[in-house]
Write a protein that holds these residues in place. Structure first.
Motif, PDB file in Angstrom:
ATOM      1  N   UNK A  64       0.810  -1.209   0.000  1.00 63.15           N
ATOM      2  CA  UNK A  64       0.000   0.000   0.000  1.00 63.15           C
ATOM      3  C   UNK A  64       0.847   1.264   0.000  1.00 63.15           C
ATOM      4  N   UNK A  65       2.110   1.151   0.380  1.00 63.64           N
ATOM      5  CA  UNK A  65       3.059   2.250   0.254  1.00 63.64           C
ATOM      6  C   UNK A  65       4.379   1.683  -0.256  1.00 63.64           C
ATOM      7  N   UNK A  66       5.230   2.555  -0.800  1.00 61.53           N
ATOM      8  CA  UNK A  66       6.520   2.113  -1.307  1.00 61.53           C
ATOM      9  C   UNK A  66       7.643   2.389  -0.330  1.00 61.53           C
ATOM     10  N   UNK A  67       8.834   1.920  -0.690  1.00 60.67           N
ATOM     11  CA  UNK A  67      10.005   2.077   0.172  1.00 60.67           C
ATOM     12  C   UNK A  67      10.307   3.547   0.435  1.00 60.67           C
ATOM     13  N   UNK A  68      10.292   4.365  -0.608  1.00 61.06           N
ATOM     14  CA  UNK A  68      10.633   5.780  -0.436  1.00 61.06           C
ATOM     15  C   UNK A  68       9.648   6.477   0.488  1.00 61.06           C
ATOM     16  N   UNK A  69       8.370   6.147   0.349  1.00 63.31           N
ATOM     17  CA  UNK A  69       7.364   6.779   1.192  1.00 63.31           C
ATOM     18  C   UNK A  69       7.543   6.353   2.642  1.00 63.31           C
ATOM     19  N   UNK A  70       7.810   5.065   2.864  1.00 61.95           N
ATOM     20  CA  UNK A  70       8.025   4.576   4.223  1.00 61.95           C
ATOM     21  C   UNK A  70       9.181   5.328   4.876  1.00 61.95           C
ATOM     22  N   UNK A  71      10.289   5.409   4.152  1.00 56.35           N
ATOM     23  CA  UNK A  71      11.467   6.063   4.710  1.00 56.35           C
ATOM     24  C   UNK A  71      11.244   7.558   4.935  1.00 56.35           C
ATOM     25  N   UNK A  72      10.485   8.186   4.080  1.00 55.45           N
ATOM     26  CA  UNK A  72      10.375   9.641   4.141  1.00 55.45           C
ATOM     27  C   UNK A  72       9.410  10.123   5.216  1.00 55.45           C
ATOM     28  N   UNK A  73       8.425   9.297   5.588  1.00 56.46           N
ATOM     29  CA  UNK A  73       7.395   9.806   6.504  1.00 56.46           C
ATOM     30  C   UNK A  73       7.488   9.254   7.924  1.00 56.46           C
ATOM     31  N   UNK A  74       8.298   8.211   8.173  1.00 55.83           N
ATOM     32  CA  UNK A  74       8.228   7.606   9.507  1.00 55.83           C
ATOM     33  C   UNK A  74       8.718   8.549  10.605  1.00 55.83           C
TER      34      UNK A  74
END
Length: 231
Positions: A64-74
């Motif tokens: 539901x989300x990608x690697x870049x999104x995970x890294x950028x928002x956590x």
């Protein structure tokens, strides 16, 4: 008892102690950015990060989300929840976490002893991991695990995540083996145990916290040293 030739391990939370290594890294970042000035403790920071990160990983594993999104928002989400103004959140904190974490070396008790034992017994060992490809090999080198494994299969390289059967089938093909002579060892009931089961592979559920569950599993252990009585 079946005879196995090839052993497939998960890495994070199974061999490499992600929680301990992440805890050390987060404490470093807390001090580096003087986050205590916002009125919360380092333990509160770590607890909230863990909560946010686990939720985002569930979304990532569900595609539901990608690697870049995970890294950028956590970290943005963690610090916002703790009351840090968004314009004061360090822009480099996520990259710093990714830069520092893989060089940590903590592994679970008996990791090297058990891997030595298994190698001496003639088992061929491999890894199947959902972890990010750019840091998994650094983790292996930092914790002196690289030389134990023949194939390192990452979901990022294959293009699908455990428990998708395709990553297990690909791993078997890479290793030149069959499901019948293979065993999967991992800490995650869905990703490792169910994923391996659906691929026809026997499983060892590594459950150090002895969580209660109703899953049907080939073997269950709470300490890696217990692999010696199975293999």
């Amino acid at each position: 008892m079946k005879t196995y030739r090839h052993l497939f391990f998960d890495l994070d939370h199974t061999l490499w102690d992600f929680e301990k290594n992440a805890d050390e890294t987060l404490r470093t970042l807390f001090e580096l950015h003087n986050l205590g000035r916002y009125g919360f403790s380092v333990d509160t920071f770590i607890a909230r990060y863990s909560e946010v990160n686990h939720a985002l990983w569930r979304l990532y594993q569900a595609n539901k989300i990608g690697q870049k999104e995970l890294r950028s928002i956590r970290f943005t989400r963690t610090l916002t929840k703790l009351g840090v103004p968004e314009d004061e959140i360090p822009t480099d904190i996520s990259d710093q976490f990714t830069d520092i974490l893989p060089y940590k070396s903590a592994v679970f008790p008996y990791t090297h002893e058990v891997l030595d034992y298994l190698r001496d017994k003639g088992y061929v060992m491999h890894l199947i991991t959902n972890g990010f490809q750019d840091i998994q090999h650094i983790k292996l080198a930092s914790s002196r695990l690289t030389d134990y494994f023949v194939e390192v299969v990452t979901s990022e390289h294959i293009g699908c995540l455990k428990p998708d059967r395709r990553i297990f089938d690909h791993a078997l093909e890479r290793a030149g083996t069959t499901a019948a002579e293979s065993l999967m060892i991992g800490d995650n009931l869905e990703c490792d145990v169910l994923g391996a089961y659906n691929a026809g592979i026997d499983q060892v559920y590594f459950n150090p916290e002895k969580r209660r569950h109703s899953a049907q599993i080939t073997y269950e252990i709470s300490c890696l040293s217990e692999l010696k009585r199975i293999l």
